[in-house]
Motif scaffolding. Structure first.
Motif, PDB file in Angstrom:
ATOM      1  N   ASN A  74      -9.598   0.490 -14.618  1.00  0.00           N
ATOM      2  CA  ASN A  74     -10.322  -0.616 -14.303  1.00  0.00           C
ATOM      3  C   ASN A  74     -10.640  -0.748 -12.830  1.00  0.00           C
ATOM      4  OD1 ASN A  74      -9.592  -1.578 -16.788  1.00  0.00           O
ATOM      5  ND2 ASN A  74      -7.666  -2.458 -16.216  1.00  0.00           N
ATOM      6  N   ASN A 116     -13.905  -7.667 -13.979  1.00  0.00           N
ATOM      7  CA  ASN A 116     -14.881  -7.932 -14.656  1.00  0.00           C
ATOM      8  C   ASN A 116     -15.419  -9.490 -14.160  1.00  0.00           C
ATOM      9  OD1 ASN A 116     -15.385  -5.878 -16.474  1.00  0.00           O
ATOM     10  ND2 ASN A 116     -13.515  -6.440 -17.608  1.00  0.00           N
ATOM     11  N   SER A 132     -18.454 -14.011 -15.149  1.00  0.00           N
ATOM     12  CA  SER A 132     -17.682 -13.332 -16.076  1.00  0.00           C
ATOM     13  C   SER A 132     -18.375 -12.324 -16.702  1.00  0.00           C
ATOM     14  CB  SER A 132     -16.923 -14.186 -17.195  1.00  0.00           C
ATOM     15  OG  SER A 132     -16.195 -13.235 -17.934  1.00  0.00           O
ATOM     16  N   SER A 134     -17.702  -9.726 -18.686  1.00  0.00           N
ATOM     17  CA  SER A 134     -17.217  -9.328 -20.264  1.00  0.00           C
ATOM     18  C   SER A 134     -17.503 -10.700 -21.063  1.00  0.00           C
ATOM     19  CB  SER A 134     -15.596  -9.398 -20.103  1.00  0.00           C
ATOM     20  OG  SER A 134     -14.987 -10.458 -19.581  1.00  0.00           O
ATOM     21  N   GLU A 136     -20.175 -12.606 -20.319  1.00  0.00           N
ATOM     22  CA  GLU A 136     -21.380 -13.110 -20.083  1.00  0.00           C
ATOM     23  C   GLU A 136     -21.579 -14.544 -19.891  1.00  0.00           C
ATOM     24  OE1 GLU A 136     -23.524 -11.154 -23.392  1.00  0.00           O
ATOM     25  OE2 GLU A 136     -23.312  -9.076 -22.293  1.00  0.00           O
ATOM     26  N   GLN A 179      -9.110 -17.108 -16.041  1.00  0.00           N
ATOM     27  CA  GLN A 179     -10.384 -16.411 -16.854  1.00  0.00           C
ATOM     28  C   GLN A 179     -11.214 -17.792 -17.309  1.00  0.00           C
ATOM     29  OE1 GLN A 179     -10.008 -13.294 -19.621  1.00  0.00           O
ATOM     30  NE2 GLN A 179      -7.822 -12.947 -18.795  1.00  0.00           N
TER      31      GLN A 179
END
Length: 486
Positions: A74, A116, A132, A134, A136, A179
């Motif tokens: 990562n 990400n 983000s 991942s 999108e 997130q």
């Protein structure tokens, strides 16, 4: 090497948190170095599409930790150009994603809660956009108060975001889910001008401190943004001589309970108040005024050994060491300009702004006491503890030979000349290099417990090496070097 909101100086090197990777521009190529503690470093090159590079950043160590502190899968690199941000992966160095058409006047760009996510603080602090990669998509938080790392923070491990906002005339603290960034809590702060926030390393608390002119005010919030304590107690009497808070610092996570046990509140009068986190009340006040008593610490003073500028530490009396005038450049107010805990929280190293050439080292085991002090010819620029042992590197501003100063509780402090190019500015940087496994060793017998490798460098050249002592003289042995040239 610290993050910068301005343009990257030509050929400036960036080093990852753990010191295992470095990157800079080599002409139009992005050059990434690794295996820096091995006999032969590796290098990857990739041509950038355009010029105008402003920032190079590695993912913070804590964001790529799911499989251990040295997991590589990562690890990412971010390059911020004038109107775009590119994310790179390693082995081989390849472009992973690109964010285009960002504002050319963006104030600050960094990674978000994981590798990400990318944060872009827009001009005039109008908004923060969280991209983000991942998912999108992008998320907007309006009116961030501060476009730098003291204005926001991610909770250790679980990565909830806490951020200071100022949409109008009042300060606001909001906490958001990881997130999704859904709002967890929003609190209007009783502050005049909040100066920043910091999560405790155990993730249990958020501390916010007010501007010094408002007097001492530190607000302690739970992880979900609920006000828990105000320090000092809001019901206490007003102190007309209260000069307020300059900065705060949490101790690292220690013990079987995995808690951060101390919050250091650094006052403008030069004192440091240590708050125990189970009550957030002052348990000890550390004062940068030396007092002779029965537990006199060991005092070391730097002195030149030759005309070339080499130096060494000699033990001296407390009266001669501290018989010096205050630093006029500090202004009318004192404060602890540097405050840093060692890895297990048993030692605290500090520098007072009015005596910026002195390093004070406090033992925090039992009743906090001054255990040692080191007096230098020039102001101290940087202090950095080894990430796992009680070894301290001291970096001073010097116009003489490039050299590093070293202290540990097990040995006499040392000063070693570093065989690197002299910087005209006299400003160097140091950073410990963490060696995770045998892949990075110079040779099997190399002892990284006592001879821990570290970076030393300037805008001209960086070297990786370690200290060695022969015949009572300290030497810096170079493992690898990177010359900052096109």
């Amino acid at each position: 090497m610290d993050s910068s909101t301005g343009s990257l100086r030509p050929m400036e090197l960036r080093v990852s948190d753990d010191g295992l990777y470095a990157a800079h521009m080599r002409g139009k190529d992005l050059a990434v170095f690794w295996k820096l503690a091995a006999e032969r470093k590796e290098i990857d090159l990739e041509r950038l599409k355009s010029n105008g590079l402003k920032t190079i950043k590695f993912t913070p160590t804590q964001t790529y930790d799911p499989d251990g502190p040295f997991s590589e899968k990562n690890r990412r690199l971010l390059t911020h150009q004038v109107v775009s941000v590119t994310i790179w992966k390693f082995h081989p160095l390849e472009q992973l994603a690109e964010i285009q058409n960002i504002e050319p006047e963006s104030l600050y760009v960094d990674f978000g809660g994981n590798e990400n996510e990318v944060l872009v603080f827009h001009n005039w602090n109008t908004k923060l956009t969280i991209y983000s990669l991942s998912a999108e998509r992008s998320i907007v938080i309006k009116s961030p108060k501060l476009a730098h790392s003291l204005g926001y923070g991610y909770r250790p491990k679980t990565k909830q975001l806490a951020i200071l906002l100022k949409p109008e005339t009042t300060d606001i603290l909001t906490v958001h889910e990881s997130q999704s960034y859904d709002l967890v809590n929003r609190t209007v702060l009783p502050t005049v001008d909040a100066q920043g926030l910091k999560w405790s390393p155990d993730g249990k608390w958020i501390a916010v401190w007010d501007i010094a002119s408002a007097g001492t005010k530190v607000l302690i919030f739970t992880a979900d943004g609920q006000l828990f304590r105000t320090y000092p107690n809001a019901s206490g009497s007003e102190d007309e001589n209260d000069t307020g808070v300059r900065q705060i610092e949490w101790s690292p996570v220690i013990g079987h309970n995995g808690t951060s046990e101390i919050l250091a509140v650094c006052k403008v009068n030069g004192n440091i108040e240590l708050l125990r986190t189970h009550t957030f009340s002052s348990s000890t006040v550390l004062s940068h005024v030396f007092q002779v008593d029965s537990t006199t610490p060991r005092i070391w003073r730097e002195r030149s050994t030759n005309a070339l500028g080499d130096a060494e530490y000699t033990e001296t009396s407390s009266s001669s060491a501290f018989n010096m005038s205050a630093d006029s450049s500090a202004g009318t107010h004192r404060s602890a300009s540097i405050v840093t805990f060692n890895a297990d929280g048993t030692l605290l190293a500090t520098v007072d702004s009015t005596k910026s050439n002195v390093v004070w080292i406090w033992s925090l085991e039992g009743t906090p006491t001054l255990t040692s002090a080191l007096v230098h010819e020039q102001p101290v620029r940087q202090l950095t503890w080894n990430p796992s042992t009680s070894q301290l590197l001291i970096n001073t501003v010097t116009n003489n030979l490039p050299s590093v100063r070293y202290w540990s509780p097990q040995s006499q402090p040392m000063i070693a000349r570093v065989p690197t190019k002299k910087s005209d500015s006299g400003r160097y940087e140091v950073k410990w290099l963490t060696v995770p496994d045998q892949r990075f060793l110079v040779e099997p017998s190399f002892d990284y417990i006592h001879d821990s490798p570290f970076w030393f460098g300037s805008s001209e050249e960086w070297v990786v090496g370690y200290l060695s002592e022969e015949g009572g003289t300290a030497y810096f042995k170079v493992i690898n070097s990177i010359v900052n040239s096109p």
